[in-house]
Design an enzyme around this catalytic site. Structure first.
Site: not given
Ligand code: NAD
Length: 328
Positions: A22, A42, A68, A102, A156, A186, A197
């Protein structure tokens, strides 16, 4: 007041981990718009290539399937590493506790290694969850948090707390140019309707006429930030020299029940509200103090919750419509 520092560095090539997620997909888009070459890494654990399908033909964009936590190797120069890979919704990280730990630990270590090797700026996506169920309200960056390490959410919260410590250690012991953003809730286009969410869940339920499932009595609060604002804040941090942590979020705080009722109104739905069990260790309140982001980055949110929710509802409505046409 300190002068906002803006765009002090030249970034030609960036690596975005979690680039098919996202936030990651919006970051890739914004970086491309700013003339940057982008390599998205990803493993599609919670994201999907569909989120960046419109970028695949872009001459400056590459999507690489890569976990990663295994290794990170990117040939050629890199000026910026944005570490955004991690399951982020409670539903996802409760289902994938080990993967979450991890990617916060090994994934952070590997991506910091990449930034260090390339002499690149590094930005860690941390979260308001490091404050846990906060005893200080609103939350400033100086607050250390109230987290239960052995509760279900600990996978987390503690992964992110570890990743902040690791990022800080690379800065202090190796001189890596790191920054930490603590992102608050967000929302916006490209969230998965089934990711658990509140906003996508409520919008999906309201659009399909199902009851909106509100946890507890709905009095717990969250502060919701529209994705365009969050991404602008993250990039302001990326282009600055600041270490952070810096809160990025919208101080517009509302109760979950008020949010559910608002979404019912915006969608024109007649869905009722159903009250369900409150998840374990669910934070009762959440609101960012954004003074630091304003002073250091000259950043503040611009999109009102009314406008952001309207845009989000419109995006979900289009998709529901498309699915119905395909199914019909
Ligand atoms: P999301 O789940 O849409 O995106 C996370 C992405 O990481 C996914 O595309 C997933 O496939 C990829 N991923 C997970 N493990 C992986 C790995 N081992 N290797 C490669 N890719 C991997 O979540 P998001 O909402 O876009 O969140 C993105 C980041 O922002 C995260 O680190 C999250 O903790 C942080 N964050 C998001 C929010 C929010 O409100 N969206 C709030 C606080 C923090």
């Amino acid at each position: 007041m300190a002068q906002p520092v803006r765009e002090v560095r030249t970034i030609r090539r960036a690596v975005v981990t979690g680039g098919a997620g996202f936030l990651g997909s919006h970051l890739c888009e914004q970086l491309l718009d700013r003339g940057v070459e982008v390599v998205a890494l990803d493993n599609f654990l919670t994201g999907s290539p569909e989120n960046v399908v419109h970028l695949l033909e872009h001459p400056r964009f590459r999507l690489v399937r890569c976990d990663v936590t295994d290794y990170v190797h990117v040939p050629g120069p890199v000026d910026l590493v944005l570490h955004f890979a991690s399951p982020a919704s409670p539903l996802d990280y409760l289902k994938m506790p080990i993967e979450t730990l991890k990617v916060g630990s090994l994934g952070t270590l590997h991506t910091l290694g990449l930034a260090h090797e390339k002499g690149a700026r590094y930005v860690l996506a941390s979260t308001s969850e490091v404050y846990g169920d906060p005893l200080q309200h609103p939350q400033t960056e100086e607050y250390w948090g109230n987290v239960n390490p052995v509760g279900p959410r600990g996978v987390y919260d503690e992964a992110k707390r570890f990743s902040e410590a690791m990022t800080t250690a690379y800065r202090t012991s190796k001189g890596t140019d790191t920054g930490i953003v603590r992102i608050f809730n967000t929302y916006g286009p490209r969230m998965r309707a089934d990711d658990g969410r509140a906003i996508p869940a409520f919008v999906g339920q309201a659009l399909s006429g199902r009851p909106l499932t509100v946890a507890g009595d709905g009095s717990q609060t969250r502060s919701i930030c529209y994705v365009d604002d969050t991404v602008r804040g993250i990039l302001a941090m990326a282009f600055s020299p600041h270490a952070g942590p810096v809160n990025i979020g919208n101080p517009d705080e509302l109760s979950m029940l008020a949010l559910a009722r608002w979404i019912v109104e915006l969608t024109g739905s007649d869905s009722p509200v159903d009250f369900i069990d409150l998840p374990v260790d669910d934070p009762k309140v959440r609101r960012p103090d954004t003074t630091k982001a304003q002073e250091l980055l000259g950043w503040q949110p611009e999109v009102t919750s009314e406008e952001g929710l309207r845009r989000t509802v419109a995006w979900f409505r289009e998709r529901v419509g498309a699915l119905e046409v395909r199914a019909g």
